[in-house]
Structures are given as C-alpha cells and as structure tokens.
Scaffold this motif. Structure first.
Motif: not given
Length: 251
Positions: A181-202
C-alpha cells in the motif's frame, strides 16, 4: 501487573534545515518573497512558483522534500496541484489558506495534504509545522518495534499482522493481501499508533499530539479526514468509530 505498551518507531532527528529543499507555490509576490526569505533564514533551500502549473513542473524537475501550496492559485489551483502531486509522490504537503474557509481545509486534506495553516501565520508556527512534517517523513524504526504476531529477532517482532493486513515496522512497508500500500508519512504514522494499541480507543487530541507532533489550536477535522483516507486504503471496517470518544483498530 499490566504489561507495558508496545513501542512504536521513533523519528530520526531531521538534520540541518539546509538539507531540506522546499517548494513554495504562492501567487502573491509579496507573500511569496517574504515567506521564501523567512524560510531561507532558517536554513531551508527554497524554490518558488507563482502558479500551479509552474509549481508542478518545478516539482517534477527538483523532487523537493516538502511542498507549501496556496489554495488559490492561477492556472491550476492548490487543491488540483495537491491531487496531481499525490499521483506522483508521497512528499509532505502543507496547504496554506488565506480565508480559513472550512471547504478549503477539507478539500485540501481530502486531496492528500498532510497539514494546513491559515494565513497570515506566525513564522514560528509555520517553521514548527514544516519541521514536524519533515520529521514525520523520516522514520527510523526503534528496536523491538511490534505487537502481536509476526516474525523478527530477539529484540521483538518486525511484522505486525491483523488478518491480511501486515505492517513491516523495520522496512516501513504495509501490505494488504500481499499488495504493498502507498501510504503517506502521516497515514503510516497514524496506522502505527493504532497498531501499537489494538482495540484501545484513541481520542482525536491524542492522535493530534502523537501523529502531528505539535500543539494544535484548531479543530480536529484533520484527524477525521486522515482516518477516512486510511480506511479507504486498508479497509473501512478495520478502524472503528467510538462515538464521543475516538477511534480504535479492530484486533
């Protein structure tokens, strides 16, 4: 005992400003020259264009590290220019709007911009936004990055898997059903934040603080629109909206 949250990639120091080449596209000559001189005083190398088509040509010739695009431009407006650039590159884009019109902001972010400022903007704020975007575009994976299943070394897994969605936290590569997938740096950073806390509401303020890396004094539409863009790429069902609170990545 509650386990410590998993680590996520940290950002490498942005280096000296002289290493960053910026492209400023602004039709007002006074503003264009003022902003150029300001950024050059901070050590940036700055190319300029007075209209969208010229800006696109210079972008193709020079491949700048970051773009600053005015919304109202002759020949090709800033929104159209942003879309054209996103077809060619994932370079960070900062939109500039004189009116602060909600439609301008939304249109710019939907077109692929990473952030926006309202003109006139204090010089310190503008430079802080630029440096934040440059840091976001310069990932340096931290040892032991990862959560859940995956392969890696003794330091920790390098691949996070959520069904057919896999995130290589060392190679900074995201795949969906084997397709990169072609993700922008911001999209990738956001995905990493979600992936670091799966199931946790941010909540939105947390995402602004962690992803945008600066004190945000405007509204939170920037988060909502980036979530929409990320959903379009990884699957809408993967990021759940928790009304009144924020978003979470489904396990």
């Amino acid at each position: 005992m509650t386990p410590a949250p998993p680590t996520i990639p940290s950002f490498a120091p942005p280096g000296s400003a002289a290493e960053a080449h910026l492209l400023l596209v602004e039709d007002d000559e006074v503003i264009r020259n003022t902003v150029r001189m300001l950024l050059e005083r901070y050590g940036f190398t700055v190319s300029t264009a007075a209209d969208g088509l010229t800006g696109l040509e210079i972008f193709r010739e020079t491949s700048p590290d970051l773009l600053l695009l005015d919304v109202m431009l002759p020949e090709l407006d800033g929104i159209g220019l942003c879309r054209r650039i996103r077809e060619l590159s994932l370079a960070p884009i900062l939109m500039m709007s004189a009116r602060g019109d909600a439609l301008d902001v939304v249109s710019g972010l939907e077109a692929g911009a990473d952030d926006y400022v309202i003109k006139p903007c204090e010089s310190a704020v503008l430079v802080a936004r630029i440096r934040s975007l440059l840091r976001r575009a310069s990932f340096t994976p931290a040892p032991g990055t990862g959560t859940g299943t995956g392969s890696g070394t003794a330091d920790g897994p390098s691949t996070i898997a959520f069904g057919d969605l896999t995130i290589d936290t060392r190679g900074m590569e995201v795949r969906l059903a084997g397709r990169v997938l072609a993700l922008t740096p911001t999209e990738l950073r956001m995905l990493l934040e979600f992936a670091a806390s799966p199931g946790v509401v941010l909540d939105r303020r947390t995402l602004l603080s962690r992803v945008w890396d600066h004190a945000w004094h405007g509204d939170t539409r920037v988060v909502d629109l980036h979530v929409q863009r990320l959903r379009a790429k990884i699957g809408a069902e993967r990021i759940e909206t928790v009304r009144g609170f924020g978003y979470k990545l489904r396990r």
